[in-house]
Design a protein around this motif. Structure first.
Motif, short mmCIF file in Angstrom:
data_model
loop_
_atom_site.label_atom_id
_atom_site.label_comp_id
_atom_site.label_asym_id
_atom_site.label_seq_id
_atom_site.Cartn_x
_atom_site.Cartn_y
_atom_site.Cartn_z
N HIS A 120 0.83 -1.21 0.00
CA HIS A 120 0.00 0.00 0.00
C HIS A 120 0.87 1.26 0.00
O HIS A 120 0.50 2.25 -0.64
CB HIS A 120 -0.99 -0.01 1.18
CG HIS A 120 -0.35 -0.07 2.52
ND1 HIS A 120 0.29 -1.18 3.00
CD2 HIS A 120 -0.26 0.87 3.51
CE1 HIS A 120 0.74 -0.94 4.22
NE2 HIS A 120 0.43 0.29 4.55
N VAL A 156 -4.23 1.64 3.49
CA VAL A 156 -4.33 0.19 3.62
C VAL A 156 -5.79 -0.26 3.49
O VAL A 156 -6.70 0.40 4.01
CB VAL A 156 -3.73 -0.27 4.97
CG1 VAL A 156 -4.60 0.15 6.13
CG2 VAL A 156 -3.47 -1.77 4.99
N ARG A 164 -2.57 -6.89 4.11
CA ARG A 164 -1.30 -6.55 3.46
C ARG A 164 -0.85 -7.75 2.66
O ARG A 164 -0.71 -8.84 3.21
CB ARG A 164 -0.25 -6.16 4.50
CG ARG A 164 -0.57 -4.86 5.24
CD ARG A 164 0.23 -4.70 6.51
NE ARG A 164 -0.17 -3.48 7.20
CZ ARG A 164 -1.24 -3.38 7.98
NH1 ARG A 164 -2.04 -4.42 8.17
NH2 ARG A 164 -1.54 -2.23 8.57
N VAL A 173 -5.46 -2.60 -3.01
CA VAL A 173 -4.03 -2.66 -3.27
C VAL A 173 -3.76 -3.87 -4.18
O VAL A 173 -4.41 -4.91 -4.05
CB VAL A 173 -3.23 -2.77 -1.95
CG1 VAL A 173 -3.56 -4.03 -1.19
CG2 VAL A 173 -1.74 -2.68 -2.21
#
Length: 271
Positions: A137, A144, A168, A215
């Motif tokens: 990100h 995020v 993530r 992302v």
């Protein structure tokens, strides 16, 4: 301590808060490396005991760092900070509806508000980065991504709702390393709650987060999910309180407390 070249990474917490107080709006991932960041939720005093019980029952999602007395807007976690002005962005709620998203809540503050400060995964990101784990990100310049899941938090009277997670992407061969680093930071949500298939925890589409921004995963990346402090905000929203204030997701309080991957750093979780 950390070698990143991003200037905001080396900004002191005090300077970061001053810039936010002056009107800078920015998500705080990547800011003030080595210092603890915190979610904020403020509710009327009559609801504070039940909300504290909710946080204590859900320590993975809501590691409670401080409870600020009714009407006060300061905390020992950040000397000189004004909790009404020193976060980049806030949300104001009325009966579960978002009514404003200001950069200061001075005009909304009241003597009846009790404020909860809860740990944030942004705290452990510099330690991942230092270990060679990429933060996609930040590479892509986005907030995020965060998602509601099909996992239910343990309720407390009117406060209940889903566990929210942040995601993530991590290269598959580094997942165990990431889990080991974050496991020792319970005040920043600890180790991941899920690795792999988003559908297994009720997430239908990674490209449509409930908070933050999508992302892109790189080849070889695996989605890794950590519990998120927005869980507390969601419980407050679902309770449809007449009034509440929260941080805007990704726009945290940067405290003066140092973080270390050793279980404590300079902070403890309130039980």
């Amino acid at each position: 301590m950390f070698t990143t070249q991003r200037p905001e990474a080396q900004t002191s917490p005090r300077e970061a808060r001053a810039r936010f107080r002056q009107g800078l709006v920015a998500h705080t991932s990547g800011w003030s490396h080595g210092f603890v960041q915190a979610n904020l939720v403020s509710v009327p005093r009559r609801h504070a005991i039940a909300l504290r019980r909710f946080a204590v029952r859900n320590p993975r999602a809501c590691p409670l760092l401080d409870v600020v007395a009714a009407g006060d807007y300061w905390t020992d976690l950040a000397v000189g900070a004004d909790l009404r002005r020193d976060l980049p962005a806030y949300r104001v709620w009325s009966r579960g509806e978002l009514v404003a998203e200001p950069s200061s809540v001075v005009d909304y503050w009241g003597s009846d508000l009790v404020t909860f400060l809860v740990g944030c995964t942004f705290t452990f990101e510099p330690f991942l980065e230092r270990a060679g784990i990429p933060l996609r990100h930040l590479e892509q310049g986005v907030n995020v991504p965060m998602y509601r899941t099909n996992r239910k938090a343990l309720g407390a009277t009117r406060f209940r709702g889903p566990v929210v997670v942040s995601m993530r992407p991590v290269p598959e061969h580094l997942v165990d390393l990431a889990a080991g680093i974050t496991m020792d930071m319970p005040y920043a949500h600890g180790s991941p709650v899920h690795v792999g298939s988003p559908a297994a925890i009720g997430i239908r589409d990674l490209d449509r987060p409930d908070f933050g921004e999508p992302v892109r995963l790189h080849p070889g990346d695996v989605p890794v999910f950590w519990a998120c402090g927005v869980t507390l905000q969601e419980a407050v929203v679902k309770a449809k309180l007449p009034f509440a204030i929260s941080h805007a997701p990704g726009h945290m309080l940067i405290t003066d407390r140092r973080a270390r991957p050793n279980g404590t750093g300079e902070i403890r979780i309130i039980r």
